[in-house]
Design a protein around this motif. Sequence first.
Motif, PDB file in Angstrom:
ATOM      1  N   ASP A 147       0.851  -1.186   0.000  1.00 42.14           N
ATOM      2  CA  ASP A 147       0.000   0.000   0.000  1.00 42.14           C
ATOM      3  C   ASP A 147       0.890   1.241   0.000  1.00 42.14           C
ATOM      4  OD1 ASP A 147      -1.605   2.209   0.868  1.00 42.14           O
ATOM      5  OD2 ASP A 147      -3.092   0.788   1.606  1.00 42.14           O
ATOM      6  N   ARG A 148       0.907   1.960  -1.119  1.00 42.15           N
ATOM      7  CA  ARG A 148       1.795   3.126  -1.229  1.00 42.15           C
ATOM      8  C   ARG A 148       1.432   4.224  -0.242  1.00 42.15           C
ATOM      9  NH1 ARG A 148       0.765   3.046  -7.162  1.00 42.15           N
ATOM     10  NH2 ARG A 148       2.195   1.499  -8.012  1.00 42.15           N
ATOM     11  N   GLU A 149       0.141   4.466  -0.093  1.00 43.68           N
ATOM     12  CA  GLU A 149      -0.282   5.513   0.828  1.00 43.68           C
ATOM     13  C   GLU A 149       0.105   5.164   2.263  1.00 43.68           C
ATOM     14  OE1 GLU A 149      -1.626   6.002  -2.814  1.00 43.68           O
ATOM     15  OE2 GLU A 149      -2.440   4.298  -1.709  1.00 43.68           O
ATOM     16  N   ALA A 150      -0.071   3.896   2.638  1.00 41.32           N
ATOM     17  CA  ALA A 150       0.318   3.458   3.978  1.00 41.32           C
ATOM     18  C   ALA A 150       1.818   3.585   4.165  1.00 41.32           C
ATOM     19  CB  ALA A 150      -0.121   2.005   4.214  1.00 41.32           C
ATOM     20  N   ALA A 151       2.591   3.242   3.142  1.00 39.59           N
ATOM     21  CA  ALA A 151       4.050   3.359   3.235  1.00 39.59           C
ATOM     22  C   ALA A 151       4.460   4.810   3.454  1.00 39.59           C
ATOM     23  CB  ALA A 151       4.704   2.805   1.978  1.00 39.59           C
ATOM     24  N   ALA A 152       3.820   5.729   2.726  1.00 32.18           N
ATOM     25  CA  ALA A 152       4.150   7.151   2.878  1.00 32.18           C
ATOM     26  C   ALA A 152       3.865   7.632   4.294  1.00 32.18           C
ATOM     27  CB  ALA A 152       3.367   7.981   1.860  1.00 32.18           C
ATOM     28  N   VAL A 153       2.737   7.199   4.853  1.00 32.89           N
ATOM     29  CA  VAL A 153       2.373   7.609   6.209  1.00 32.89           C
ATOM     30  C   VAL A 153       3.338   7.015   7.232  1.00 32.89           C
ATOM     31  CG1 VAL A 153       0.620   7.402   8.016  1.00 32.89           C
ATOM     32  CG2 VAL A 153      -0.060   7.991   5.686  1.00 32.89           C
ATOM     33  N   LEU A 154       3.633   5.721   7.125  1.00 28.50           N
ATOM     34  CA  LEU A 154       4.515   5.078   8.099  1.00 28.50           C
ATOM     35  C   LEU A 154       5.933   5.629   8.027  1.00 28.50           C
ATOM     36  CD1 LEU A 154       3.371   1.334   7.931  1.00 28.50           C
ATOM     37  CD2 LEU A 154       2.613   3.161   9.462  1.00 28.50           C
ATOM     38  N   VAL A 155       6.390   5.929   6.826  1.00 29.40           N
ATOM     39  CA  VAL A 155       7.719   6.519   6.667  1.00 29.40           C
ATOM     40  C   VAL A 155       7.762   7.906   7.308  1.00 29.40           C
ATOM     41  CG1 VAL A 155       9.268   7.537   4.959  1.00 29.40           C
ATOM     42  CG2 VAL A 155       8.481   5.197   4.664  1.00 29.40           C
ATOM     43  N   ALA A 156       6.688   8.671   7.133  1.00 32.80           N
ATOM     44  CA  ALA A 156       6.631  10.000   7.753  1.00 32.80           C
ATOM     45  C   ALA A 156       6.639   9.897   9.276  1.00 32.80           C
ATOM     46  CB  ALA A 156       5.379  10.734   7.271  1.00 32.80           C
ATOM     47  N   ILE A 157       5.886   8.947   9.814  1.00 38.08           N
ATOM     48  CA  ILE A 157       5.861   8.744  11.268  1.00 38.08           C
ATOM     49  C   ILE A 157       7.238   8.327  11.774  1.00 38.08           C
ATOM     50  CG2 ILE A 157       4.941   7.282  13.107  1.00 38.08           C
ATOM     51  CD1 ILE A 157       2.291   7.244  11.605  1.00 38.08           C
ATOM     52  N   ASN A 158       7.890   7.404  11.061  1.00 39.12           N
ATOM     53  CA  ASN A 158       9.237   6.987  11.441  1.00 39.12           C
ATOM     54  C   ASN A 158      10.199   8.167  11.447  1.00 39.12           C
ATOM     55  OD1 ASN A 158       8.852   4.295  11.994  1.00 39.12           O
ATOM     56  ND2 ASN A 158       9.396   3.594   9.945  1.00 39.12           N
ATOM     57  N   SER A 159      10.010   9.072  10.504  1.00 40.00           N
ATOM     58  CA  SER A 159      10.887  10.239  10.421  1.00 40.00           C
ATOM     59  C   SER A 159      10.751  11.122  11.650  1.00 40.00           C
ATOM     60  CB  SER A 159      10.552  11.043   9.157  1.00 40.00           C
ATOM     61  OG  SER A 159      10.741  10.256   8.006  1.00 40.00           O
ATOM     62  N   VAL A 160       9.499  11.357  12.059  1.00 41.99           N
ATOM     63  CA  VAL A 160       9.273  12.183  13.249  1.00 41.99           C
ATOM     64  C   VAL A 160       9.896  11.523  14.479  1.00 41.99           C
ATOM     65  CG1 VAL A 160       7.505  13.107  14.798  1.00 41.99           C
ATOM     66  CG2 VAL A 160       7.174  13.215  12.315  1.00 41.99           C
ATOM     67  N   PHE A 161       9.652  10.231  14.653  1.00 42.64           N
ATOM     68  CA  PHE A 161      10.203   9.519  15.798  1.00 42.64           C
ATOM     69  C   PHE A 161      11.723   9.451  15.730  1.00 42.64           C
ATOM     70  CE2 PHE A 161       5.959   8.397  16.886  1.00 42.64           C
ATOM     71  CZ  PHE A 161       5.991   7.966  18.194  1.00 42.64           C
ATOM     72  N   GLN A 162      12.271   9.404  14.502  1.00 42.77           N
ATOM     73  CA  GLN A 162      13.715   9.353  14.364  1.00 42.77           C
ATOM     74  C   GLN A 162      14.360  10.617  14.914  1.00 42.77           C
ATOM     75  OE1 GLN A 162      15.756   6.431  11.763  1.00 42.77           O
ATOM     76  NE2 GLN A 162      15.208   8.035  10.335  1.00 42.77           N
ATOM     77  N   VAL A 163      13.763  11.748  14.600  1.00 45.35           N
ATOM     78  CA  VAL A 163      14.291  13.020  15.102  1.00 45.35           C
ATOM     79  C   VAL A 163      14.185  13.083  16.621  1.00 45.35           C
ATOM     80  CG1 VAL A 163      13.964  15.523  15.098  1.00 45.35           C
ATOM     81  CG2 VAL A 163      13.783  14.237  12.954  1.00 45.35           C
ATOM     82  N   ILE A 164      13.053  12.610  17.144  1.00 44.82           N
ATOM     83  CA  ILE A 164      12.797  12.712  18.582  1.00 44.82           C
ATOM     84  C   ILE A 164      13.563  11.669  19.386  1.00 44.82           C
ATOM     85  CG2 ILE A 164      11.008  12.498  20.362  1.00 44.82           C
ATOM     86  CD1 ILE A 164       8.999  13.547  18.291  1.00 44.82           C
ATOM     87  N   ALA A 165      13.592  10.421  18.884  1.00 47.69           N
ATOM     88  CA  ALA A 165      14.013   9.299  19.726  1.00 47.69           C
ATOM     89  C   ALA A 165      15.393   8.741  19.452  1.00 47.69           C
ATOM     90  CB  ALA A 165      12.987   8.163  19.587  1.00 47.69           C
ATOM     91  N   PHE A 166      16.010   9.040  18.311  1.00 40.71           N
ATOM     92  CA  PHE A 166      17.255   8.356  17.953  1.00 40.71           C
ATOM     93  C   PHE A 166      18.368   8.582  18.979  1.00 40.71           C
ATOM     94  CE2 PHE A 166      21.304   7.722  15.888  1.00 40.71           C
ATOM     95  CZ  PHE A 166      21.107   6.575  15.134  1.00 40.71           C
ATOM     96  N   ALA A 167      18.612   9.835  19.321  1.00 40.61           N
ATOM     97  CA  ALA A 167      19.687  10.130  20.264  1.00 40.61           C
ATOM     98  C   ALA A 167      19.422   9.494  21.630  1.00 40.61           C
ATOM     99  CB  ALA A 167      19.859  11.643  20.412  1.00 40.61           C
ATOM    100  N   PHE A 168      18.160   9.556  22.085  1.00 41.16           N
ATOM    101  CA  PHE A 168      17.815   8.958  23.379  1.00 41.16           C
ATOM    102  C   PHE A 168      18.016   7.442  23.356  1.00 41.16           C
ATOM    103  CE2 PHE A 168      14.544   6.644  25.762  1.00 41.16           C
ATOM    104  CZ  PHE A 168      14.892   6.996  27.061  1.00 41.16           C
ATOM    105  N   LEU A 169      17.549   6.794  22.289  1.00 42.00           N
ATOM    106  CA  LEU A 169      17.701   5.347  22.200  1.00 42.00           C
ATOM    107  C   LEU A 169      19.166   4.942  22.088  1.00 42.00           C
ATOM    108  CD1 LEU A 169      14.730   4.396  19.847  1.00 42.00           C
ATOM    109  CD2 LEU A 169      14.937   3.951  22.297  1.00 42.00           C
ATOM    110  N   GLY A 170      19.961   5.753  21.374  1.00 45.91           N
ATOM    111  CA  GLY A 170      21.389   5.481  21.298  1.00 45.91           C
ATOM    112  C   GLY A 170      22.039   5.505  22.673  1.00 45.91           C
ATOM    113  N   TRP A 171      21.680   6.505  23.461  1.00 46.63           N
ATOM    114  CA  TRP A 171      22.200   6.600  24.839  1.00 46.63           C
ATOM    115  C   TRP A 171      21.722   5.416  25.673  1.00 46.63           C
ATOM    116  CZ3 TRP A 171      18.812   7.837  29.082  1.00 46.63           C
ATOM    117  CH2 TRP A 171      19.470   7.992  30.302  1.00 46.63           C
ATOM    118  N   PHE A 172      20.453   5.028  25.514  1.00 51.03           N
ATOM    119  CA  PHE A 172      19.894   3.941  26.322  1.00 51.03           C
ATOM    120  C   PHE A 172      20.543   2.597  25.992  1.00 51.03           C
ATOM    121  CE2 PHE A 172      16.744   0.519  26.897  1.00 51.03           C
ATOM    122  CZ  PHE A 172      16.525   0.634  28.267  1.00 51.03           C
ATOM    123  N   TYR A 173      20.608   2.267  24.684  1.00 51.41           N
ATOM    124  CA  TYR A 173      21.087   0.938  24.293  1.00 51.41           C
ATOM    125  C   TYR A 173      22.607   0.802  24.301  1.00 51.41           C
ATOM    126  CZ  TYR A 173      16.512  -0.895  23.031  1.00 51.41           C
ATOM    127  OH  TYR A 173      15.223  -1.367  23.080  1.00 51.41           O
TER     128      TYR A 173
END
Length: 367
Positions: A147-173
């Motif tokens: 589903d192309r539309e679903a892929a676009a939405v999920l990729v956008a959500i991943n992008s937002v979480f990537q900005v917010i969570a990547f550094a924190f998760l790197g520190w945690f793990y």
Amino acid sequence: MTTATHTSRAAPAAARRLSTLDRWLPLWIGLAMVVGLLLGRFVPVLADLLMHLGVGGISIPIALGLLVMMYPVLAKVRYDRVAAVTGDKKLLVSSLVLNWLVGPALMFTLAWVFLADLPEYRTGLIIVGLARCIAMVVIWNDLACGDREAAAVLVAINSVFQVIAFAFLGWFYLTVLPAWLGLDTQGLEISVGQIALNVLIFLGIPLLAGFASRFIGERRKGREWYEEKFLPRVGPWALYGLLFTIVLLFALQGEQVTSRPFDVVRIAVPLLIYFAVMWFVGILTGKVLGLGYARSSTLAFTAAGNNFELAIAVAIGTFGAASGQALAGVVGPLIEVPVLVGLVYVSLWLARSWFHTDPFASERVKP
């Protein structure tokens, strides 16, 4: 589909309608990988050039290849159907859980199980697990008639979480969790700005271009012209961009990969397990939740894919281009590309045998 994106032995009737370029996609990908490795091995100045032609740790030639690869797929997205995807809470919640809870935890576990004695590679692998896919996944999804539309939405959500969570998760793990478990710890220096730049380049630009193309094209020429004339012309460029990107990625550290084959094998084993497990958990989750084939396939590929561009940039920026962490990042696409191409075939087979649907007749879930 109308573009160079389907190579299905599972659907021979559809395959006969494809051009030779489309039908032999796995062969072209394999050749691109070999060419890249050979260039990296015997023309090492190319790898240096790719790293110097960069902004914020992102290689400009690789970024251009990814943009060319993503644009045709995002130009095909029916943006008027995106609202139907955002209302699918089962899809959105399961994607968030798989990407930001299951994925990083699984990679952390596999890295420590298989690379406990090799801290540099272990750290590089954990970084790969933290970088969720926002680029090449659109190609795998399109190949599998997701589903192309679903892929676009999920990729956008991943992008937002990537900005917010990547550094924190790197520190945690890399610091907190290993300390709790009495294991070795590693630091990770990464700025939110660098992650945001990565997201802007690899998602923002092609997404904006794809949306603008459809909006302007349909307003001036109509939807029929856009779907039947414009998209078939730009479609093959997704494949060209994919092959170009693969050549450059594999050339980036071709010398290290070919000169340290046993290390590559050690890194490859947990990666193989990771991609397979994440994909099968994703498609099984979709099946259990009753999402249908198209969205189940999209869920599976967005869960299995990783943002190797960000992982490589972070590893190089923090530990250096010649580090073991950087090598682990480069081995990521070395394994991901052939494995996910293979899973495209598995996905198309499951569409018929498990979901009882023709993936080529119904490329997306209609709202």
